[in-house]
Enzyme design. Structure first.
Site, PDB file in Angstrom:
ATOM      1  N   ASP A   1      -2.060   4.426  -1.927  1.00 10.64           N
ATOM      2  CA  ASP A   1      -2.085   4.267  -3.379  1.00 10.64           C
ATOM      3  C   ASP A   1      -3.371   3.586  -3.829  1.00 10.64           C
ATOM      4  O   ASP A   1      -3.959   3.952  -4.855  1.00 10.64           O
ATOM      5  CB  ASP A   1      -0.880   3.445  -3.845  1.00 10.64           C
ATOM      6  CG  ASP A   1       0.444   4.108  -3.497  1.00 10.64           C
ATOM      7  OD1 ASP A   1       0.480   5.348  -3.407  1.00 10.64           O
ATOM      8  OD2 ASP A   1       1.440   3.382  -3.305  1.00 10.64           O
TER       9      ASP A   1
ATOM     10  N   TYR B   1      17.058   2.905   1.388  1.00  9.57           N
ATOM     11  CA  TYR B   1      16.905   3.218  -0.027  1.00  9.57           C
ATOM     12  C   TYR B   1      18.263   3.291  -0.713  1.00  9.57           C
ATOM     13  O   TYR B   1      19.221   3.858  -0.169  1.00  9.57           O
ATOM     14  CB  TYR B   1      16.202   4.575  -0.205  1.00  9.57           C
ATOM     15  CG  TYR B   1      14.742   4.576   0.139  1.00  9.57           C
ATOM     16  CD1 TYR B   1      13.801   4.072  -0.758  1.00  9.57           C
ATOM     17  CD2 TYR B   1      14.299   5.093   1.351  1.00  9.57           C
ATOM     18  CE1 TYR B   1      12.443   4.081  -0.448  1.00  9.57           C
ATOM     19  CE2 TYR B   1      12.948   5.115   1.667  1.00  9.57           C
ATOM     20  CZ  TYR B   1      12.028   4.605   0.761  1.00  9.57           C
ATOM     21  OH  TYR B   1      10.693   4.612   1.071  1.00  9.57           O
TER      22      TYR B   1
ATOM     23  N   LYS C   1      -7.509  12.883   3.223  1.00  4.84           N
ATOM     24  CA  LYS C   1      -7.621  11.581   3.882  1.00  4.84           C
ATOM     25  C   LYS C   1      -7.341  11.754   5.369  1.00  4.84           C
ATOM     26  O   LYS C   1      -6.349  12.357   5.751  1.00  4.84           O
ATOM     27  CB  LYS C   1      -6.639  10.593   3.255  1.00  4.84           C
ATOM     28  CG  LYS C   1      -6.891  10.338   1.761  1.00  4.84           C
ATOM     29  CD  LYS C   1      -5.814   9.475   1.141  1.00  4.84           C
ATOM     30  CE  LYS C   1      -4.494  10.217   1.056  1.00  4.84           C
ATOM     31  NZ  LYS C   1      -3.424   9.412   0.405  1.00  4.84           N
TER      32      LYS C   1
ATOM     33  N   GLY D   1     -11.776   8.674   8.233  1.00  4.56           N
ATOM     34  CA  GLY D   1     -12.458   8.664   6.945  1.00  4.56           C
ATOM     35  C   GLY D   1     -11.764   9.576   5.959  1.00  4.56           C
ATOM     36  O   GLY D   1     -10.540   9.730   5.981  1.00  4.56           O
TER      37      GLY D   1
ATOM     38  N   ARG E   1      18.678   4.716  -4.123  1.00  9.76           N
ATOM     39  CA  ARG E   1      18.047   5.328  -5.289  1.00  9.76           C
ATOM     40  C   ARG E   1      18.796   6.576  -5.767  1.00  9.76           C
ATOM     41  O   ARG E   1      18.451   7.143  -6.795  1.00  9.76           O
ATOM     42  CB  ARG E   1      16.598   5.687  -4.968  1.00  9.76           C
ATOM     43  CG  ARG E   1      16.459   6.893  -4.076  1.00  9.76           C
ATOM     44  CD  ARG E   1      15.129   7.055  -3.382  1.00  9.76           C
ATOM     45  NE  ARG E   1      13.960   6.968  -4.218  1.00  9.76           N
ATOM     46  CZ  ARG E   1      12.713   7.055  -3.740  1.00  9.76           C
ATOM     47  NH1 ARG E   1      12.527   7.248  -2.428  1.00  9.76           N
ATOM     48  NH2 ARG E   1      11.673   6.960  -4.534  1.00  9.76           N
TER      49      ARG E   1
ATOM     50  N   GLY F   1       6.529   1.494  -5.697  1.00  9.39           N
ATOM     51  CA  GLY F   1       6.504   2.814  -6.330  1.00  9.39           C
ATOM     52  C   GLY F   1       5.080   3.319  -6.320  1.00  9.39           C
ATOM     53  O   GLY F   1       4.173   2.623  -6.785  1.00  9.39           O
TER      54      GLY F   1
END
Length: 351
Positions: free
Chosen positions: A271, A118, A239, A244, A120, A46
């Site tokens: 993350d 998934y 990003k 970079g 969900r 998550g």
């Protein structure tokens, strides 16, 4: 940018609150198609809870807010995330809806051979809304971290995210990771993903977005084009993969090249980057060092097999983040680099 928000001495005020869905992840015991994998190992997954766990492992006070089922998988998530030192008191248990789960193959997520299944739909997390969550607990951090995954889950989740990104006095610093997932929005039925994500990002104080996401979702090419479309956030981080990352802070534009990393698994890096940047933001580091901490924490995730990695020790990361440009460019990071001894040579070699 400094971190404004609640400064109370009340014990329930934390550095960061992360709100979002966490699921039980099943990782394959061997490579191959899902149809051929004989067994799986259980883990947690998550985007927002990943950020919470990594920040807590680095010593920050963190609360995760979400909903899980009143089932064994929900028990596992609460216990596993809590074991990282995350406060799980704001997690709600849903007796009528299950905890989400997903299965994935061992291959690189960037290849066509990678599979994810998934389960969900109708999950407890999809029932998050303004009415089902404790908004006082959600807003009780110096930073509130959200992502674009939550609003895709349901109309109630979208309404909650809109409420939390609405600009109003005394709110926490709102951090928003765009996390554009076209598959989720394709089945959503409560909004057009790219338009919704742009709207929500405009309400945040700090936004993270990949240049590939910006291109696919909004047709924007390059950091400057993204900034032109998102002038409202005080800080925008674009990003750029192996190239970079570029941060816009007011009129200041700062770019930091990515590190040379011996990649073990290309999962969890986004993350971890957000967590590293947030950690340095909480400590009021200069923008250049915030970007470098993002790269360093991402490198920690890239050099381990799973989604979650223990970040480098604070002193170690601070020393590397303070290197001059030439020394930064010489860094070579491989598995085990986060355990390098303090005072080692500037170049952290691959073991």
């Amino acid at each position: 940018m400094t971190v404004d928000g609640p400064r109370s001495t009340a014990p329930d005020v934390v550095d960061v609150v992360a709100l979002g869905e966490s699921m039980v992840t099943f990782l394959p015991s061997v490579p191959g198609r899902l149809a051929d994998v004989p067994s799986f190992e259980r883990a947690i997954g998550g985007a927002e809870s990943n950020v919470a766990c990594v920040l807590a492992a680095a010593g920050h006070s963190v609360r995760w807010a979400g909903r899980v089922g009143a089932d064994g998988f929900g028990d596992h998530l609460v216990e596993a995330i809590g074991a990282y030192g995350v406060d799980v008191s704001a997690v709600r248990r849903d007796p009528a809806r299950p905890t989400g789960v997903y299965f994935r193959t061992a291959g690189d997520r960037a290849t066509d051979a990678h599979e994810v299944a998934y389960y969900r739909a109708g999950s407890a997390a999809s029932a998050m809304s303004v009415d089902t969550m404790d908004l006082d607990a959600v807003r009780s951090g110096r930073v509130l971290h959200l992502s674009g995954i939550t609003p895709a889950l349901s109309a109630g989740c979208l309404g909650l995210t809109r409420e939390l990104t609405a600009r109003r006095p005394c709110r926490p610093l709102v951090s928003f990771d765009v996390n554009h997932r076209p598959g989720l929005w394709r089945d959503a039925g409560h909004g057009h993903g790219p338009e919704v994500l742009l709207e929500l990002a405009r309400g945040a104080d700090l936004v993270f977005v990949g240049d590939d996401e910006a291109r696919d979702a909004w047709g924007l090419d390059g950091p400057e084009a993204v900034r032109a479309a998102l002038p409202e956030p005080e800080v925008l981080v674009v990003k750029q993969g192996a190239t970079g990352a570029t941060a816009f802070h007011g009129d200041l534009v700062t770019s930091v090249p990515a590190l040379h990393v011996g990649v073990v698994a290309a999962v969890g890096a986004g993350d971890a980057f957000a967590a590293g940047f947030l950690s340095a933001t909480l400590r009021e580091k200069p923008v250049r060092e915030r970007l470098r901490h993002g790269h360093l924490w991402a490198a920690a995730a890239l050099t381990v097999p799973g989604d979650l990695a223990t970040p480098p020790a604070r002193d170690h990361a601070d020393r590397l983040a303070a290197l001059d440009d030439a020394a930064w460019g010489r860094l070579r990071l491989g598995p085990g680099w986060t355990h390098a001894e303090e005072g080692a040579d500037e170049e952290v070699r691959t073991p």
